[in-house]
Motif scaffolding. Sequence first.
Motif, PDB file in Angstrom:
ATOM      1  N   SER A 228     -97.973 -11.884  18.850  1.00 57.41           N
ATOM      2  CA  SER A 228     -98.516 -10.532  18.882  1.00 57.41           C
ATOM      3  C   SER A 228     -97.437  -9.500  19.206  1.00 57.41           C
ATOM      4  O   SER A 228     -96.719  -9.637  20.203  1.00 57.41           O
ATOM      5  CB  SER A 228     -99.637 -10.432  19.931  1.00 57.41           C
ATOM      6  N   ASP A 229     -97.317  -8.495  18.347  1.00 59.17           N
ATOM      7  CA  ASP A 229     -96.378  -7.380  18.559  1.00 59.17           C
ATOM      8  C   ASP A 229     -94.919  -7.818  18.663  1.00 59.17           C
ATOM      9  O   ASP A 229     -94.080  -7.081  19.186  1.00 59.17           O
ATOM     10  CB  ASP A 229     -96.758  -6.580  19.818  1.00 59.17           C
ATOM     11  N   ALA A 230     -94.607  -9.011  18.175  1.00 61.47           N
ATOM     12  CA  ALA A 230     -93.212  -9.470  18.191  1.00 61.47           C
ATOM     13  C   ALA A 230     -92.409  -8.751  17.111  1.00 61.47           C
ATOM     14  O   ALA A 230     -92.937  -8.393  16.058  1.00 61.47           O
ATOM     15  CB  ALA A 230     -93.150 -10.974  17.970  1.00 61.47           C
ATOM     16  N   ASN A 231     -91.134  -8.527  17.380  1.00 58.27           N
ATOM     17  CA  ASN A 231     -90.228  -7.937  16.392  1.00 58.27           C
ATOM     18  C   ASN A 231     -89.640  -9.077  15.565  1.00 58.27           C
ATOM     19  O   ASN A 231     -88.867  -9.883  16.079  1.00 58.27           O
ATOM     20  CB  ASN A 231     -89.127  -7.153  17.094  1.00 58.27           C
ATOM     21  N   PRO A 248     -98.250 -11.185  14.032  1.00 60.19           N
ATOM     22  CA  PRO A 248     -98.277  -9.746  14.321  1.00 60.19           C
ATOM     23  C   PRO A 248     -98.840  -8.982  13.122  1.00 60.19           C
ATOM     24  O   PRO A 248     -99.388  -9.580  12.194  1.00 60.19           O
ATOM     25  CB  PRO A 248     -96.801  -9.425  14.570  1.00 60.19           C
ATOM     26  N   SER A 249     -98.656  -7.688  13.120  1.00 61.84           N
ATOM     27  CA  SER A 249     -99.212  -6.856  12.067  1.00 61.84           C
ATOM     28  C   SER A 249     -98.566  -7.134  10.716  1.00 61.84           C
ATOM     29  O   SER A 249     -97.473  -7.701  10.628  1.00 61.84           O
ATOM     30  CB  SER A 249     -99.014  -5.378  12.413  1.00 61.84           C
ATOM     31  N   ALA A 250     -99.235  -6.709   9.668  1.00 60.92           N
ATOM     32  CA  ALA A 250     -98.703  -6.865   8.314  1.00 60.92           C
ATOM     33  C   ALA A 250     -97.375  -6.134   8.170  1.00 60.92           C
ATOM     34  O   ALA A 250     -96.474  -6.589   7.457  1.00 60.92           O
ATOM     35  CB  ALA A 250     -99.724  -6.354   7.295  1.00 60.92           C
ATOM     36  N   ALA A 251     -97.258  -5.002   8.840  1.00 55.66           N
ATOM     37  CA  ALA A 251     -96.009  -4.229   8.774  1.00 55.66           C
ATOM     38  C   ALA A 251     -94.846  -5.023   9.364  1.00 55.66           C
ATOM     39  O   ALA A 251     -93.734  -5.010   8.827  1.00 55.66           O
ATOM     40  CB  ALA A 251     -96.174  -2.914   9.528  1.00 55.66           C
ATOM     41  N   ALA A 254     -93.878  -7.862   7.026  1.00 51.43           N
ATOM     42  CA  ALA A 254     -93.189  -7.384   5.823  1.00 51.43           C
ATOM     43  C   ALA A 254     -91.681  -7.303   6.017  1.00 51.43           C
ATOM     44  O   ALA A 254     -90.919  -7.257   5.041  1.00 51.43           O
ATOM     45  CB  ALA A 254     -93.741  -6.020   5.424  1.00 51.43           C
ATOM     46  N   GLN A 255     -91.230  -7.317   7.263  1.00 52.00           N
ATOM     47  CA  GLN A 255     -89.792  -7.215   7.551  1.00 52.00           C
ATOM     48  C   GLN A 255     -89.122  -8.578   7.691  1.00 52.00           C
ATOM     49  O   GLN A 255     -87.929  -8.664   7.943  1.00 52.00           O
ATOM     50  CB  GLN A 255     -89.585  -6.416   8.844  1.00 52.00           C
ATOM     51  N   THR A 256     -89.907  -9.648   7.550  1.00 53.89           N
ATOM     52  CA  THR A 256     -89.354 -10.993   7.692  1.00 53.89           C
ATOM     53  C   THR A 256     -88.700 -11.453   6.398  1.00 53.89           C
ATOM     54  O   THR A 256     -88.824 -10.809   5.358  1.00 53.89           O
ATOM     55  CB  THR A 256     -90.447 -12.001   8.081  1.00 53.89           C
ATOM     56  N   ARG A 257     -88.023 -12.590   6.477  1.00 52.30           N
ATOM     57  CA  ARG A 257     -87.454 -13.208   5.278  1.00 52.30           C
ATOM     58  C   ARG A 257     -88.113 -14.563   5.034  1.00 52.30           C
ATOM     59  O   ARG A 257     -88.350 -15.324   5.972  1.00 52.30           O
ATOM     60  CB  ARG A 257     -85.936 -13.400   5.439  1.00 52.30           C
ATOM     61  N   ASN A 258     -88.408 -14.844   3.788  1.00 53.87           N
ATOM     62  CA  ASN A 258     -88.921 -16.153   3.345  1.00 53.87           C
ATOM     63  C   ASN A 258     -90.224 -16.553   4.025  1.00 53.87           C
ATOM     64  O   ASN A 258     -90.480 -17.752   4.225  1.00 53.87           O
ATOM     65  CB  ASN A 258     -87.861 -17.240   3.575  1.00 53.87           C
ATOM     66  N   LEU A 259     -91.057 -15.570   4.344  1.00 54.16           N
ATOM     67  CA  LEU A 259     -92.347 -15.898   4.935  1.00 54.16           C
ATOM     68  C   LEU A 259     -93.195 -16.716   3.970  1.00 54.16           C
ATOM     69  O   LEU A 259     -93.978 -17.577   4.399  1.00 54.16           O
ATOM     70  CB  LEU A 259     -93.091 -14.621   5.336  1.00 54.16           C
ATOM     71  N   ASP A 260     -93.007 -16.480   2.680  1.00 52.32           N
ATOM     72  CA  ASP A 260     -93.772 -17.221   1.678  1.00 52.32           C
ATOM     73  C   ASP A 260     -93.385 -18.697   1.623  1.00 52.32           C
ATOM     74  O   ASP A 260     -94.093 -19.512   1.022  1.00 52.32           O
ATOM     75  CB  ASP A 260     -93.588 -16.593   0.291  1.00 52.32           C
ATOM     76  N   ARG A 261     -92.277 -19.046   2.272  1.00 51.54           N
ATOM     77  CA  ARG A 261     -91.822 -20.429   2.284  1.00 51.54           C
ATOM     78  C   ARG A 261     -92.157 -21.131   3.603  1.00 51.54           C
ATOM     79  O   ARG A 261     -91.730 -22.254   3.856  1.00 51.54           O
ATOM     80  CB  ARG A 261     -90.312 -20.480   2.026  1.00 51.54           C
ATOM     81  N   ASN A 266    -101.345 -20.386   5.535  1.00 55.28           N
ATOM     82  CA  ASN A 266    -102.772 -20.185   5.284  1.00 55.28           C
ATOM     83  C   ASN A 266    -103.634 -20.533   6.498  1.00 55.28           C
ATOM     84  O   ASN A 266    -104.806 -20.131   6.573  1.00 55.28           O
ATOM     85  CB  ASN A 266    -103.228 -21.001   4.072  1.00 55.28           C
ATOM     86  N   LEU A 267    -103.044 -21.260   7.452  1.00 59.82           N
ATOM     87  CA  LEU A 267    -103.781 -21.652   8.650  1.00 59.82           C
ATOM     88  C   LEU A 267    -103.457 -20.753   9.849  1.00 59.82           C
ATOM     89  O   LEU A 267    -103.997 -20.961  10.940  1.00 59.82           O
ATOM     90  CB  LEU A 267    -103.483 -23.115   9.004  1.00 59.82           C
ATOM     91  N   ALA A 268    -102.566 -19.790   9.630  1.00 58.05           N
ATOM     92  CA  ALA A 268    -102.207 -18.875  10.724  1.00 58.05           C
ATOM     93  C   ALA A 268    -103.330 -17.872  10.952  1.00 58.05           C
ATOM     94  O   ALA A 268    -104.128 -17.577  10.054  1.00 58.05           O
ATOM     95  CB  ALA A 268    -100.909 -18.147  10.384  1.00 58.05           C
ATOM     96  N   ARG A 269    -103.369 -17.348  12.170  1.00 57.56           N
ATOM     97  CA  ARG A 269    -104.377 -16.356  12.511  1.00 57.56           C
ATOM     98  C   ARG A 269    -103.806 -14.960  12.354  1.00 57.56           C
ATOM     99  O   ARG A 269    -102.680 -14.688  12.781  1.00 57.56           O
ATOM    100  CB  ARG A 269    -104.863 -16.552  13.948  1.00 57.56           C
ATOM    101  N   ARG A 270    -104.571 -14.081  11.751  1.00 60.94           N
ATOM    102  CA  ARG A 270    -104.140 -12.703  11.522  1.00 60.94           C
ATOM    103  C   ARG A 270    -104.723 -11.793  12.609  1.00 60.94           C
ATOM    104  O   ARG A 270    -105.830 -12.042  13.104  1.00 60.94           O
ATOM    105  CB  ARG A 270    -104.605 -12.212  10.146  1.00 60.94           C
ATOM    106  N   PRO A 271    -104.021 -10.728  12.983  1.00 63.80           N
ATOM    107  CA  PRO A 271    -104.587  -9.809  13.988  1.00 63.80           C
ATOM    108  C   PRO A 271    -105.822  -9.105  13.463  1.00 63.80           C
ATOM    109  O   PRO A 271    -105.955  -8.864  12.270  1.00 63.80           O
ATOM    110  CB  PRO A 271    -103.429  -8.822  14.236  1.00 63.80           C
ATOM    111  N   ARG A 272    -106.733  -8.805  14.349  1.00 66.67           N
ATOM    112  CA  ARG A 272    -107.967  -8.138  13.944  1.00 66.67           C
ATOM    113  C   ARG A 272    -107.712  -6.650  13.686  1.00 66.67           C
ATOM    114  O   ARG A 272    -106.894  -6.044  14.333  1.00 66.67           O
ATOM    115  CB  ARG A 272    -109.033  -8.302  15.031  1.00 66.67           C
TER     116      ARG A 272
END
Length: 272
Positions: A228-231, A248-251, A254-261, A266-272
Amino acid sequence: MLFRLAFALVSMTALLVNPIDAVSQDMLRSVDLNSPEMSTSEMTRAEVEALLKAAPQDAAGQRSADLQGKRLSHLDLSGLDFSGGNLRLAKFIGTSLKGARFDRAILNQAWLIDADLTDASLAKASLLGTQMQRARLGGADLSGARITADLSGASLIGAKLAGADLSADMRNQSMGLMRGVLRSADLRNADLNGANLSRADLEFAKLQNANLANCDLNHADLAGADLSDANLAGADFTGTDLASALLPSAAALAQTRNLDRARNLNLARRPR
């Protein structure tokens, strides 16, 4: 019959994936932490201070004391300077080391279970195979340190691990997968900028508001971790296990690398 075979295969796979965890658990099972060998000290604080003061100096005037294998459990050694010293196999179980300095010290295979290292400095220290379960390292400086220690359940709130290397040494696996183990560790507000966490175990770690910018998370285990709220700017998620991790948030993602890998995204939890 088929069920038993499948269960056996799963058990063998778990051992192969996490052999260092099995080794660590076996080691603790075979050691009595309440025995005199592990729970007492062979020196007083005054004697430790005298040894540090008498340690030889190098050309730069820095001392490097030899305390290899010494029993120093349950002492108050807060504020002492062990920088550059040889503390391999030393026992500091339950020892107060608040504000102590271990810069560039060798702490390989040392015992620091339940030790208090609040605000201590371990910059560029060597922590290979070190037992640090439940150690208190709030505000400690481990920047640039080489860490394949077991820090399960340790508190590292606000700790500095910028540039630290907790990755597995894939060149030397004779003793199993030696890597940084931070399972269920508290890393809230910790600074891990640029740290190498490749194949590190951060399962169920608390990483709220942690700085993981530019971290190498290649094949790290973040299952169940709270991000949560990690950079995560520039962090590499190639092969990272994110099963049940709180993202953390979608924003921020979006700044990460290779998240699609990443694995199990699909089993991770998304913030509400």
